[in-house]
Motif scaffolding. Structure first.
Motif, PDB file in Angstrom:
ATOM      1  N   TRP A 195       0.844  -1.185   0.000  1.00 42.22           N
ATOM      2  CA  TRP A 195       0.000   0.000   0.000  1.00 42.22           C
ATOM      3  C   TRP A 195       0.885   1.244   0.000  1.00 42.22           C
ATOM      4  CZ3 TRP A 195      -4.489  -1.382  -1.408  1.00 42.22           C
ATOM      5  CH2 TRP A 195      -5.270  -2.354  -0.785  1.00 42.22           C
ATOM      6  N   ARG A 196       0.548   2.226  -0.840  1.00 41.57           N
ATOM      7  CA  ARG A 196       1.207   3.529  -0.782  1.00 41.57           C
ATOM      8  C   ARG A 196       0.288   4.488  -0.039  1.00 41.57           C
ATOM      9  NH1 ARG A 196       6.180   3.784  -0.896  1.00 41.57           N
ATOM     10  NH2 ARG A 196       6.016   6.004  -1.372  1.00 41.57           N
ATOM     11  N   LEU A 197       0.848   5.211   0.929  1.00 41.77           N
ATOM     12  CA  LEU A 197       0.042   6.059   1.803  1.00 41.77           C
ATOM     13  C   LEU A 197       0.491   7.518   1.720  1.00 41.77           C
ATOM     14  CD1 LEU A 197       0.157   3.823   5.040  1.00 41.77           C
ATOM     15  CD2 LEU A 197      -1.523   3.725   3.185  1.00 41.77           C
ATOM     16  N   PRO A 198      -0.121   8.339   0.880  1.00 45.21           N
ATOM     17  CA  PRO A 198       0.140   9.781   0.937  1.00 45.21           C
ATOM     18  C   PRO A 198      -0.552  10.375   2.172  1.00 45.21           C
ATOM     19  CG  PRO A 198      -0.784   9.110  -1.193  1.00 45.21           C
ATOM     20  CD  PRO A 198      -1.007   7.985  -0.235  1.00 45.21           C
ATOM     21  N   TYR A 199       0.074  11.382   2.785  1.00 49.06           N
ATOM     22  CA  TYR A 199      -0.431  11.893   4.055  1.00 49.06           C
ATOM     23  C   TYR A 199      -0.986  13.316   3.984  1.00 49.06           C
ATOM     24  CZ  TYR A 199       1.970   7.841   6.005  1.00 49.06           C
ATOM     25  OH  TYR A 199       2.380   6.561   6.289  1.00 49.06           O
ATOM     26  N   GLY A 200      -1.204  13.833   2.778  1.00 48.72           N
ATOM     27  CA  GLY A 200      -1.686  15.206   2.661  1.00 48.72           C
ATOM     28  C   GLY A 200      -2.957  15.462   3.447  1.00 48.72           C
ATOM     29  N   ARG A 201      -3.920  14.526   3.374  1.00 47.71           N
ATOM     30  CA  ARG A 201      -5.203  14.757   4.039  1.00 47.71           C
ATOM     31  C   ARG A 201      -5.070  14.734   5.557  1.00 47.71           C
ATOM     32  NH1 ARG A 201      -8.040  11.879   1.224  1.00 47.71           N
ATOM     33  NH2 ARG A 201      -9.189  13.443   0.053  1.00 47.71           N
ATOM     34  N   VAL A 202      -4.305  13.795   6.106  1.00 45.62           N
ATOM     35  CA  VAL A 202      -4.208  13.754   7.568  1.00 45.62           C
ATOM     36  C   VAL A 202      -3.427  14.957   8.095  1.00 45.62           C
ATOM     37  CG1 VAL A 202      -4.529  11.265   7.800  1.00 45.62           C
ATOM     38  CG2 VAL A 202      -2.217  12.170   7.554  1.00 45.62           C
ATOM     39  N   ILE A 203      -2.486  15.489   7.300  1.00 49.65           N
ATOM     40  CA  ILE A 203      -1.804  16.716   7.707  1.00 49.65           C
ATOM     41  C   ILE A 203      -2.814  17.865   7.769  1.00 49.65           C
ATOM     42  CG2 ILE A 203      -0.103  18.450   6.999  1.00 49.65           C
ATOM     43  CD1 ILE A 203       1.575  16.131   5.846  1.00 49.65           C
ATOM     44  N   GLU A 204      -3.682  17.944   6.764  1.00 48.30           N
ATOM     45  CA  GLU A 204      -4.696  19.006   6.720  1.00 48.30           C
ATOM     46  C   GLU A 204      -5.737  18.857   7.828  1.00 48.30           C
ATOM     47  OE1 GLU A 204      -6.456  18.681   2.904  1.00 48.30           O
ATOM     48  OE2 GLU A 204      -4.671  19.321   1.804  1.00 48.30           O
ATOM     49  N   ARG A 205      -6.139  17.616   8.111  1.00 53.20           N
ATOM     50  CA  ARG A 205      -7.269  17.385   9.017  1.00 53.20           C
ATOM     51  C   ARG A 205      -6.860  17.154  10.471  1.00 53.20           C
ATOM     52  NH1 ARG A 205     -12.069  15.713   6.371  1.00 53.20           N
ATOM     53  NH2 ARG A 205     -12.065  16.592   4.277  1.00 53.20           N
ATOM     54  N   ALA A 206      -5.563  17.036  10.739  1.00 53.35           N
ATOM     55  CA  ALA A 206      -5.122  16.741  12.108  1.00 53.35           C
ATOM     56  C   ALA A 206      -5.654  17.786  13.080  1.00 53.35           C
ATOM     57  CB  ALA A 206      -3.598  16.688  12.171  1.00 53.35           C
ATOM     58  N   GLY A 207      -6.280  17.306  14.142  1.00 50.42           N
ATOM     59  CA  GLY A 207      -6.858  18.195  15.138  1.00 50.42           C
ATOM     60  C   GLY A 207      -8.268  18.633  14.817  1.00 50.42           C
ATOM     61  N   GLN A 208      -8.761  18.288  13.619  1.00 45.35           N
ATOM     62  CA  GLN A 208     -10.111  18.687  13.213  1.00 45.35           C
ATOM     63  C   GLN A 208     -11.081  17.515  13.167  1.00 45.35           C
ATOM     64  OE1 GLN A 208     -10.017  21.014   9.552  1.00 45.35           O
ATOM     65  NE2 GLN A 208      -7.939  21.689   9.996  1.00 45.35           N
ATOM     66  N   GLU A 209     -10.538  16.294  13.156  1.00 49.99           N
ATOM     67  CA  GLU A 209     -11.374  15.102  13.043  1.00 49.99           C
ATOM     68  C   GLU A 209     -11.096  14.174  14.221  1.00 49.99           C
ATOM     69  OE1 GLU A 209     -13.573  14.828  10.745  1.00 49.99           O
ATOM     70  OE2 GLU A 209     -12.931  16.246   9.201  1.00 49.99           O
ATOM     71  N   GLU A 210     -12.137  13.537  14.707  1.00 52.13           N
ATOM     72  CA  GLU A 210     -11.969  12.571  15.788  1.00 52.13           C
ATOM     73  C   GLU A 210     -11.070  11.432  15.317  1.00 52.13           C
ATOM     74  OE1 GLU A 210     -14.966   9.439  17.715  1.00 52.13           O
ATOM     75  OE2 GLU A 210     -15.515  11.517  18.154  1.00 52.13           O
ATOM     76  N   GLY A 211     -10.052  11.125  16.102  1.00 53.55           N
ATOM     77  CA  GLY A 211      -9.156  10.032  15.762  1.00 53.55           C
ATOM     78  C   GLY A 211      -7.995  10.428  14.876  1.00 53.55           C
ATOM     79  N   VAL A 212      -7.914  11.706  14.466  1.00 54.13           N
ATOM     80  CA  VAL A 212      -6.773  12.216  13.691  1.00 54.13           C
ATOM     81  C   VAL A 212      -6.206  13.379  14.505  1.00 54.13           C
ATOM     82  CG1 VAL A 212      -5.960  13.101  11.474  1.00 54.13           C
ATOM     83  CG2 VAL A 212      -7.922  11.551  11.550  1.00 54.13           C
ATOM     84  N   ILE A 213      -5.177  13.101  15.288  1.00 55.90           N
ATOM     85  CA  ILE A 213      -4.776  13.996  16.369  1.00 55.90           C
ATOM     86  C   ILE A 213      -3.452  14.690  16.064  1.00 55.90           C
ATOM     87  CG2 ILE A 213      -4.133  14.065  18.825  1.00 55.90           C
ATOM     88  CD1 ILE A 213      -6.064  11.607  19.114  1.00 55.90           C
TER      89      ILE A 213
END
Length: 233
Positions: A195-213
């Motif tokens: 699996w290739r995992l780009p992290y752009g979305r979790v960088i953007e959403r960190a602290g805004q979504e439950e479970g992405v801290i």
């Protein structure tokens, strides 16, 4: 020594990120291999923790860095924030990887005067296991279910999305989805031998979504909101 928990892992990751961002490292001067940088930071972080906590170390059999906590460490450059992880089952794209991630995102700078490099940690992010499924795959499935979709709709969607499965497995997964609808994931997962995992979305959403801290942001020690702490374990 105390036993390492997910909460203390995140707290120590924040402190480690701040300290590492100030540390000039001669061993990394001129190094352009992202894997070498990642190995350096992962090993240094685990060594840092070993002096403070008891924990089970990962190995090739477990496949993740902290098997006792079901957490894997990922290190990536901000210039191309992505990494790989072992492919176990196509179901991971729908139901999650089966373990949580703690992701260090760095910007490396070389100092030619003292011939050292600094890893400025820009983001350290904890992604709970239940949020490690593919964003678009889980969103599409959840939309189908919200619009009275059935097994046939789910099978067609999965095959249209080129999920690496045959029709029999697609039918099995569709039945599991109907019994246990997936939670919205926040990773982007590319089909490949790994699996290739780009992290752009979790960088953007960190602290805004439950479970992405947002455990840490550059020049700011991250503080976990009360409603997020309970979801760390």
């Amino acid at each position: 020594m105390p036993t390492l928990t997910v909460e203390t892992l995140c707290s120590e990751a924040a402190l480690f990120s701040a300290a590492e961002s100030r540390h000039p490292e001669p061993l990394l001067y001129g190094v352009t291999d992202g894997k070498a940088v990642g190995t350096y930071l992962e090993q240094k972080f685990k060594l840092y923790l070993k002096g403070r906590y008891e924990f089970v170390e990962g190995n090739s059999a477990s496949g993740i860095d902290f098997p006792g906590l079901l957490v894997d460490v990922k290190v990536t450059s901000i210039r191309q924030p992505q990494s790989s992880c072992p492919f176990k089952s196509a179901r991971q794209k729908i139901f999650g990887l089966g373990y949580s991630l703690i992701i260090f995102v760095y910007d490396k700078t070389d100092n030619s005067e003292n011939r050292s490099a600094t890893l400025n940690i820009l983001h350290t992010i904890y992604v709970n296991a239940e949020r490690t499924a593919d964003f678009q795959m889980t969103r599409g499935i959840r939309n189908i279910l919200e619009n009275e979709g059935n097994q046939d709709d789910l099978i067609a969607f999965m095959l249209d999305r080129n999920l690496p499965i045959d029709e029999i497995e697609a039918a099995n997964i569709a039945n599991d989805i109907l019994r246990n609808p997936p939670i919205q994931g926040f990773l982007t997962i590319f089909n490949a031998l790994q699996w290739r995992l780009p992290y752009g979305r979790v960088i953007e959403r960190a602290g805004q979504e439950e479970g992405v801290i947002a455990v840490y942001r550059a020049n700011l020690l991250g503080r976990k909101a009360p409603n997020q702490i309970q979801h760390l374990e």
